[in-house]
Scaffold this motif. Structure first.
Motif, PDB file in Angstrom:
ATOM      1  N   TYR A 191      83.646  17.829   4.871  1.00  0.00           N
ATOM      2  CA  TYR A 191      82.719  18.233   3.807  1.00  0.00           C
ATOM      3  C   TYR A 191      82.651  19.992   4.044  1.00  0.00           C
ATOM      4  CZ  TYR A 191      78.271  19.025   1.605  1.00  0.00           C
ATOM      5  OH  TYR A 191      77.275  19.542   0.864  1.00  0.00           O
ATOM      6  N   ARG A 192      82.378  20.457   5.417  1.00  0.00           N
ATOM      7  CA  ARG A 192      82.475  21.907   5.311  1.00  0.00           C
ATOM      8  C   ARG A 192      83.785  22.429   4.776  1.00  0.00           C
ATOM      9  NH1 ARG A 192      82.719  23.125  11.431  1.00  0.00           N
ATOM     10  NH2 ARG A 192      85.027  22.346  11.307  1.00  0.00           N
ATOM     11  N   TYR A 193      84.985  21.940   4.817  1.00  0.00           N
ATOM     12  CA  TYR A 193      86.155  22.418   4.319  1.00  0.00           C
ATOM     13  C   TYR A 193      86.222  22.502   3.021  1.00  0.00           C
ATOM     14  CZ  TYR A 193      90.841  22.162   2.164  1.00  0.00           C
ATOM     15  OH  TYR A 193      92.114  22.454   1.523  1.00  0.00           O
ATOM     16  N   PHE A 194      85.486  21.422   2.112  1.00  0.00           N
ATOM     17  CA  PHE A 194      85.219  21.190   0.510  1.00  0.00           C
ATOM     18  C   PHE A 194      83.993  22.318   0.292  1.00  0.00           C
ATOM     19  CE2 PHE A 194      87.067  17.028   1.185  1.00  0.00           C
ATOM     20  CZ  PHE A 194      88.210  17.451   0.314  1.00  0.00           C
ATOM     21  N   VAL A 195      83.252  22.486   0.958  1.00  0.00           N
ATOM     22  CA  VAL A 195      81.973  23.655   0.649  1.00  0.00           C
ATOM     23  C   VAL A 195      82.549  25.034   0.578  1.00  0.00           C
ATOM     24  CG1 VAL A 195      79.868  24.530   1.545  1.00  0.00           C
ATOM     25  CG2 VAL A 195      80.097  21.930   1.392  1.00  0.00           C
ATOM     26  N   ASN A 196      83.542  25.295   1.659  1.00  0.00           N
ATOM     27  CA  ASN A 196      84.233  26.571   1.536  1.00  0.00           C
ATOM     28  C   ASN A 196      85.022  26.785   0.522  1.00  0.00           C
ATOM     29  OD1 ASN A 196      83.053  26.997   4.199  1.00  0.00           O
ATOM     30  ND2 ASN A 196      84.612  26.488   5.302  1.00  0.00           N
TER      31      ASN A 196
ATOM     32  N   GLU B 234      92.942  14.053   1.501  1.00  0.00           N
ATOM     33  CA  GLU B 234      92.730  12.611   1.302  1.00  0.00           C
ATOM     34  C   GLU B 234      91.105  12.017   1.711  1.00  0.00           C
ATOM     35  OE1 GLU B 234      94.695  10.629  -0.133  1.00  0.00           O
ATOM     36  OE2 GLU B 234      96.518  11.989  -0.068  1.00  0.00           O
ATOM     37  N   PHE B 235      90.394  13.203   2.119  1.00  0.00           N
ATOM     38  CA  PHE B 235      88.845  13.107   2.224  1.00  0.00           C
ATOM     39  C   PHE B 235      88.360  13.051   0.938  1.00  0.00           C
ATOM     40  CE2 PHE B 235      90.148  13.405   6.605  1.00  0.00           C
ATOM     41  CZ  PHE B 235      89.264  12.854   7.213  1.00  0.00           C
ATOM     42  N   GLU B 236      88.808  13.569   0.057  1.00  0.00           N
ATOM     43  CA  GLU B 236      87.807  13.952  -1.035  1.00  0.00           C
ATOM     44  C   GLU B 236      87.432  12.923  -2.047  1.00  0.00           C
ATOM     45  OE1 GLU B 236      87.648  17.154  -4.821  1.00  0.00           O
ATOM     46  OE2 GLU B 236      89.702  16.971  -3.842  1.00  0.00           O
ATOM     47  N   PRO B 237      88.148  11.733  -2.143  1.00  0.00           N
ATOM     48  CA  PRO B 237      87.618  10.522  -3.084  1.00  0.00           C
ATOM     49  C   PRO B 237      86.145   9.927  -2.102  1.00  0.00           C
ATOM     50  CG  PRO B 237      89.984  10.165  -2.506  1.00  0.00           C
ATOM     51  CD  PRO B 237      89.500  11.387  -1.880  1.00  0.00           C
ATOM     52  N   PHE B 238      85.952  10.146  -0.920  1.00  0.00           N
ATOM     53  CA  PHE B 238      84.764   9.918  -0.202  1.00  0.00           C
ATOM     54  C   PHE B 238      83.508  10.618  -0.734  1.00  0.00           C
ATOM     55  CE2 PHE B 238      81.859  11.178   2.755  1.00  0.00           C
ATOM     56  CZ  PHE B 238      81.247   9.588   3.450  1.00  0.00           C
TER      57      PHE B 238
END
Length: 566
Positions: A365-370, A552-556
């Motif tokens: 989540y931290r990765y996607f927020v960045n 691969e975490f994005e669909p979550f």
């Protein structure tokens, strides 16, 4: 190839992913693949267990999975079924006027090879002779169902279909309730007179009627005459060990004993309390490792408290008091309470199976927020601290219990499951939907299946790339894949000096690669990196785990967005 389409031995080998030479060897030496031993029952008698070895049990487990796709248990059946247990069994008999419990004698052993063979030839399987014989041989030991095999329970339920249908119909006509938990039959009624069709009280005991005896005999089962129990409303009424007079509850004496154990620990210390407990229960610990014995004792106490929580509910005041007391004594007690997190949370709460999963999700989540994504999502993780992870079974029970409105949830609770257990997967998701709405603001989903894996039975670590998963830390430790080892020798295929010391789980025989984070040794030195440490490295950005691939975490998070927006 589907299970019901099996026509030949070659088909079986293809579906079960086993070489024909190995299958032929198993079939010809089947009786040599069991270990027979006995365990002491509460009444002092012994129960004989025939346990299959690791090579056979893997095929039997896979056979169970395939049968479960076809088998739909009768409503009256509560043993060996998903979402059913001793509690659901007892719930059918609450507040009875009269209650009759009957046991079937030598339950598994009365189900013979020929009965199993006939089962596979009949509906819903309709297998030919060759496939039926293969399946029956793999399921039986000494020409009967063995007690100790994972496939025996589900086959016994299938064998009992006619019996269950007959007794269910009969009980409905006579205004009674019927359930069966393995070999334990329960019949109850709220009417003022117990139907004589089933039998009657005579000389202080209950005599089963000829009608009932004929039904059992016609279905090739025998009555255990020593275990006929007839209970009226004035007495304590028990179904599968639980009292049902008013509500389904744990026996008062059971709770009293748990309290007494906790009091003894608090007053005299763990060791003295342990010795007293084992002495009372006839458990010999002389000459055994004291630290291991204490650990075993504490696990017994924790297990007893966990059972009380399961029956009475995790929100039950008594359970919470017992939980609080044992946590002071044993901080690592494997009991998980997230009630306080739910009550204190002012936003959507995400609860994972364990103490590693949330760390991976938080790092992702931290990765996607960045990256400028999903920053508007308003949620938090239940970050396991002192308590051990829930585990998939406990998390599933959590969904079931809280969806019934034990407490009205003000905010959404999303339970996240791994993909490595098919039985859990079937209950945590809904066909053609990425999540399941249980009601009362309870939701569940499973971690997404990565596009680069050729199988879906994965744990959360397998969302990363293989070369990322197998990175070494500064102490030269790493996690391993089960298929990196030779399943026979346990040696690492690329370095014979490194070996996995097999245990009861033995993941080396798994059909799909599993993550191994324990029991890997180079000589006497342990070189495996724990899953928890692996997750901490990623969350804390410890090199070389600071540059992981999170795509691969994005669909979550797409699914989380959908749930929050509901």
């Amino acid at each position: 190839m589907k299970f019901l389409d099996l026509k030949s031995k070659q088909d079986f080998c293809s579906l079960f992913e086993i070489p024909q030479i190995e299958l032929d060897y198993l079939l010809s030496t089947i009786n040599f693949h069991y270990r027979t031993f006995s365990i002491k029952k509460k009444n002092g008698t012994k129960r004989v267990i025939d346990a299959p070895d690791s090579s056979l049990i893997q095929i039997q487990k896979r056979l169970c999975e395939e049968i479960l796709k076809v088998y739909k248990p009768k409503k009256a059946v509560h043993a060996f079924c998903v979402d059913r247990n001793i509690k659901t069994n007892a719930l059918r008999h609450r507040k009875p006027q009269f209650l009759l419990n009957v046991d079937l004698k030598d339950f598994f052993h009365t189900i013979t090879y020929n009965r199993v063979l006939g089962l596979f030839k009949a509906f819903p399987f309709n297998f030919n002779e060759e496939i039926s014989q293969i399946l029956t041989t793999l399921s039986c030991f000494k020409f009967r169902l063995p007690q100790g095999s994972p496939v025996s329970p589900i086959l016994s339920n299938l064998i009992c279909r006619t019996l269950d249908t007959q007794l269910t119909k009969l009980c409905e006509e006579l205004k009674c309730h019927y359930t069966r938990y393995a070999d334990d039959i329960s019949i109850s009624t709220r009417i003022n007179r117990f139907p004589k069709y089933f039998g009657e009280v005579s000389n202080g005991g209950f005599i089963l009627s000829d009608n009932m005896l004929k039904i059992l005999k016609k279905n090739n089962f025998q009555l255990n005459k020593e275990k006929i129990r007839f209970q009226e409303s004035e007495s304590r009424q028990v179904v599968t060990g639980l009292t049902v007079n008013k509500k389904v509850n744990v026996n008062r004496m059971y709770i009293k004993k748990v309290r007494a154990i906790l009091h003894s620990i608090e007053k005299f210390g763990v060791e003295k309390a342990m010795l007293q407990h084992f002495s009372i229960n006839g458990i010999n610990v002389t000459g055994k490792d004291n630290s291991k014995t204490i650990n075993y004792f504490l696990k017994r106490v924790v297990g007893k408290i966990s059972f009380i929580g399961f029956i009475r509910g995790k929100d039950d005041p008594l359970y919470i008091k017992l939980f609080t007391r044992i946590k002071k004594i044993e901080p690592n007690a494997k009991l998980s309470i997230v009630i306080n997190s739910i009550k204190n949370s002012d936003k959507t709460l995400i609860v994972t199976e364990g103490k590693t999963d949330w760390k991976h999700l938080k790092a992702a989540y931290r990765y996607f927020v960045n990256k400028g994504k999903y920053h508007a999502l308003d949620f938090s993780f239940h970050e396991y601290e002192n308590e051990i992870e829930m585990g998939s079974d406990s998390l599933l029970k959590f969904c079931q219990q809280h969806s019934k409105g034990i407490i009205k949830l003000k905010h959404k609770v999303i339970c996240v499951f791994d993909r490595d257990e098919r039985k859990i997967l079937a209950n945590a998701t809904v066909l053609n939907n990425s999540f399941k709405d249980w009601g009362n603001n309870v939701y569940s989903l499973v971690i997404p299946a990565p596009s680069f894996r050729n199988h879906h039975e994965i744990s959360i670590e397998q969302l990363y790339l293989d070369n990322e998963i197998t990175q070494f830390d500064k102490e030269n430790r790493r996690v391993y894949f089960s298929n990196e080892f030779d399943p026979v020798t346990g040696r690492l295929k690329t370095n014979f000096n490194i070996a996995f010391k097999k245990d009861k789980k033995n993941p080396l025989h798994s059909i799909h690669p599993k993550i191994i984070d324990y029991n890997v040794f180079e000589g006497d030195k342990s070189i495996s990196l724990s899953k928890n440490k692996f997750a901490e490295y990623i969350l804390e950005r410890i090199k070389p785990f600071d540059k992981m691939t999170f795509s691969e975490f994005e669909p979550f998070f797409v699914t989380i967005s959908k749930i929050i927006d509901l």
